[in-house]
Design a protein around this motif. Sequence first.
Motif, PDB file in Angstrom:
ATOM      1  N   TYR A 158      37.402  68.303  41.317  1.00 31.55           N
ATOM      2  CA  TYR A 158      38.428  67.483  40.675  1.00 31.55           C
ATOM      3  C   TYR A 158      39.036  66.575  41.736  1.00 31.55           C
ATOM      4  O   TYR A 158      39.322  67.031  42.852  1.00 31.55           O
ATOM      5  CB  TYR A 158      39.530  68.340  40.056  1.00 31.55           C
ATOM      6  N   ALA A 159      39.241  65.325  41.380  1.00 31.42           N
ATOM      7  CA  ALA A 159      39.791  64.355  42.335  1.00 31.42           C
ATOM      8  C   ALA A 159      41.204  64.754  42.737  1.00 31.42           C
ATOM      9  O   ALA A 159      42.044  65.070  41.880  1.00 31.42           O
ATOM     10  CB  ALA A 159      39.796  62.968  41.712  1.00 31.42           C
ATOM     11  N   ASP A 160      41.468  64.737  44.041  1.00 31.37           N
ATOM     12  CA  ASP A 160      42.826  64.989  44.513  1.00 31.37           C
ATOM     13  C   ASP A 160      43.596  63.687  44.709  1.00 31.37           C
ATOM     14  O   ASP A 160      44.786  63.711  45.031  1.00 31.37           O
ATOM     15  CB  ASP A 160      42.813  65.803  45.807  1.00 31.37           C
ATOM     16  N   LYS A 161      42.910  62.561  44.530  1.00 30.21           N
ATOM     17  CA  LYS A 161      43.571  61.257  44.572  1.00 30.21           C
ATOM     18  C   LYS A 161      42.744  60.259  43.775  1.00 30.21           C
ATOM     19  O   LYS A 161      41.557  60.487  43.503  1.00 30.21           O
ATOM     20  CB  LYS A 161      43.749  60.772  46.012  1.00 30.21           C
ATOM     21  N   VAL A 162      43.364  59.160  43.408  1.00 29.97           N
ATOM     22  CA  VAL A 162      42.691  58.123  42.619  1.00 29.97           C
ATOM     23  C   VAL A 162      41.915  57.211  43.560  1.00 29.97           C
ATOM     24  O   VAL A 162      42.466  56.686  44.535  1.00 29.97           O
ATOM     25  CB  VAL A 162      43.709  57.314  41.802  1.00 29.97           C
ATOM     26  N   GLY A 163      40.622  57.033  43.277  1.00 24.51           N
ATOM     27  CA  GLY A 163      39.794  56.138  44.072  1.00 24.51           C
ATOM     28  C   GLY A 163      40.140  54.674  43.830  1.00 24.51           C
ATOM     29  O   GLY A 163      40.977  54.337  42.980  1.00 24.51           O
ATOM     30  N   ARG A 164      39.448  53.814  44.562  1.00 27.67           N
ATOM     31  CA  ARG A 164      39.769  52.393  44.530  1.00 27.67           C
ATOM     32  C   ARG A 164      38.672  51.585  43.848  1.00 27.67           C
ATOM     33  O   ARG A 164      37.492  51.690  44.198  1.00 27.67           O
ATOM     34  CB  ARG A 164      39.962  51.872  45.960  1.00 27.67           C
ATOM     35  N   VAL A 165      39.055  50.789  42.848  1.00 28.77           N
ATOM     36  CA  VAL A 165      38.167  49.798  42.237  1.00 28.77           C
ATOM     37  C   VAL A 165      38.458  48.463  42.904  1.00 28.77           C
ATOM     38  O   VAL A 165      39.604  48.006  42.939  1.00 28.77           O
ATOM     39  CB  VAL A 165      38.393  49.688  40.721  1.00 28.77           C
ATOM     40  N   THR A 166      37.412  47.830  43.444  1.00 32.77           N
ATOM     41  CA  THR A 166      37.559  46.570  44.170  1.00 32.77           C
ATOM     42  C   THR A 166      37.022  45.411  43.339  1.00 32.77           C
ATOM     43  O   THR A 166      35.915  45.507  42.790  1.00 32.77           O
ATOM     44  CB  THR A 166      36.814  46.631  45.510  1.00 32.77           C
ATOM     45  N   PHE A 167      37.789  44.345  43.273  1.00 35.76           N
ATOM     46  CA  PHE A 167      37.339  43.146  42.578  1.00 35.76           C
ATOM     47  C   PHE A 167      36.748  42.164  43.578  1.00 35.76           C
ATOM     48  O   PHE A 167      37.262  41.971  44.680  1.00 35.76           O
ATOM     49  CB  PHE A 167      38.491  42.478  41.836  1.00 35.76           C
ATOM     50  N   VAL A 168      35.633  41.540  43.180  1.00 40.57           N
ATOM     51  CA  VAL A 168      35.024  40.438  43.931  1.00 40.57           C
ATOM     52  C   VAL A 168      35.302  39.179  43.123  1.00 40.57           C
ATOM     53  O   VAL A 168      34.636  38.904  42.121  1.00 40.57           O
ATOM     54  CB  VAL A 168      33.507  40.650  44.119  1.00 40.57           C
ATOM     55  N   ASP A 170      37.737  37.173  40.454  1.00 34.95           N
ATOM     56  CA  ASP A 170      38.591  37.585  39.341  1.00 34.95           C
ATOM     57  C   ASP A 170      37.869  38.421  38.303  1.00 34.95           C
ATOM     58  O   ASP A 170      38.521  39.088  37.491  1.00 34.95           O
ATOM     59  CB  ASP A 170      39.189  36.351  38.648  1.00 34.95           C
ATOM     60  N   THR A 171      36.534  38.384  38.296  1.00 35.03           N
ATOM     61  CA  THR A 171      35.815  39.000  37.186  1.00 35.03           C
ATOM     62  C   THR A 171      34.831  40.101  37.589  1.00 35.03           C
ATOM     63  O   THR A 171      34.482  40.933  36.762  1.00 35.03           O
ATOM     64  CB  THR A 171      35.035  37.928  36.401  1.00 35.03           C
ATOM     65  N   LEU A 172      34.344  40.115  38.826  1.00 35.66           N
ATOM     66  CA  LEU A 172      33.362  41.118  39.242  1.00 35.66           C
ATOM     67  C   LEU A 172      34.060  42.288  39.922  1.00 35.66           C
ATOM     68  O   LEU A 172      34.968  42.102  40.732  1.00 35.66           O
ATOM     69  CB  LEU A 172      32.339  40.509  40.204  1.00 35.66           C
ATOM     70  N   PHE A 173      33.638  43.511  39.611  1.00 37.84           N
ATOM     71  CA  PHE A 173      34.273  44.691  40.205  1.00 37.84           C
ATOM     72  C   PHE A 173      33.218  45.719  40.592  1.00 37.84           C
ATOM     73  O   PHE A 173      32.091  45.715  40.089  1.00 37.84           O
ATOM     74  CB  PHE A 173      35.290  45.320  39.238  1.00 37.84           C
ATOM     75  N   ARG A 174      33.618  46.622  41.473  1.00 37.61           N
ATOM     76  CA  ARG A 174      32.750  47.714  41.903  1.00 37.61           C
ATOM     77  C   ARG A 174      33.609  48.871  42.421  1.00 37.61           C
ATOM     78  O   ARG A 174      34.767  48.678  42.810  1.00 37.61           O
ATOM     79  CB  ARG A 174      31.793  47.274  43.011  1.00 37.61           C
ATOM     80  N   ALA A 175      33.025  50.067  42.423  1.00 40.04           N
ATOM     81  CA  ALA A 175      33.714  51.248  42.949  1.00 40.04           C
ATOM     82  C   ALA A 175      32.679  52.319  43.242  1.00 40.04           C
ATOM     83  O   ALA A 175      31.554  52.289  42.710  1.00 40.04           O
ATOM     84  CB  ALA A 175      34.742  51.771  41.956  1.00 40.04           C
ATOM     85  N   ASN A 176      33.044  53.248  44.113  1.00 39.11           N
ATOM     86  CA  ASN A 176      32.204  54.397  44.420  1.00 39.11           C
ATOM     87  C   ASN A 176      32.951  55.672  44.056  1.00 39.11           C
ATOM     88  O   ASN A 176      34.105  55.849  44.458  1.00 39.11           O
ATOM     89  CB  ASN A 176      31.838  54.433  45.914  1.00 39.11           C
ATOM     90  N   LEU A 177      32.297  56.538  43.297  1.00 41.36           N
ATOM     91  CA  LEU A 177      32.838  57.854  42.998  1.00 41.36           C
ATOM     92  C   LEU A 177      31.955  58.884  43.684  1.00 41.36           C
ATOM     93  O   LEU A 177      30.732  58.864  43.525  1.00 41.36           O
ATOM     94  CB  LEU A 177      32.897  58.101  41.493  1.00 41.36           C
TER      95      LEU A 177
END
Length: 252
Positions: A158-168, A170-177
């Motif tokens: 279970y996540a102990d913190k919220v990860g980060r979603v990064t925008f490239v 205004d419209t493109l985004f990415r994240a790693n879980l």
Amino acid sequence: MLRSAGLFILALCVLAACTLAIAMRPATAKSVVADIDRHLIAITTDFSGQDVLIFGAVDQPGDIIMAMWGPQGDVQVHHKERVAGIWVNREAVTFGNVPSFYGIASSRPLYELLAPDVLDRYQLGVGRLRLKTLGADAPNVADFRSALIRERQRGNLYADKVGRVTFVGDTLFRANLRLPSTVPTGKFLIEVYLARDGQIVDAQTIPLVISKVGFGADIYRFANNNGFAYGVVAVIVALLAGWLAHLMFRRR
């Protein structure tokens, strides 16, 4: 490094295609399009964990929240007490449909994006998981619920913190879980939400399968399908190993 760079370039290409598709969409099309770098993760004997790359595009600026859910099942939590110097199980509470894994990421802090009742409705955040008991509720069920979450967090499930979603842009985004080495097998779901003005305006669900492969998978299937035979073989192997070790030390 080359593999990571290649995956990132591929993701950017897909993101560009998503952006073009969204720009040309009809009025009824989705406002968010997302995908992951692979839909099947194979667990081998040397598996040490892995990042899942999630990427996509939105039609207009907004915020993204991602939640990853593992297979659900019933979990029994025991309260132990020391009796005559021995720890024994006393009270027990069983929770139903408990996710075996839960990860979350967002482009901004969750409390800035959605009201508490909306976060509760979508179970966004470990503390907002609806862990319901089976049978009669214990008077201190909240303590059992907290203990279950703490145990899952200690195991990195279970996540102990919220990860980060990064925008490239205004419209493109990415994240790693991150998936830990102890991640369970089965079908996972990744939910991608688009938030604007304090509301969820669109969402997409992406399936992910995690499966054991190789010799370890053969042993796992044999143990689950032939429990008694597996136990007998394990005892014989242990006896043989002990006997061989005894012979080696005798020769020395």
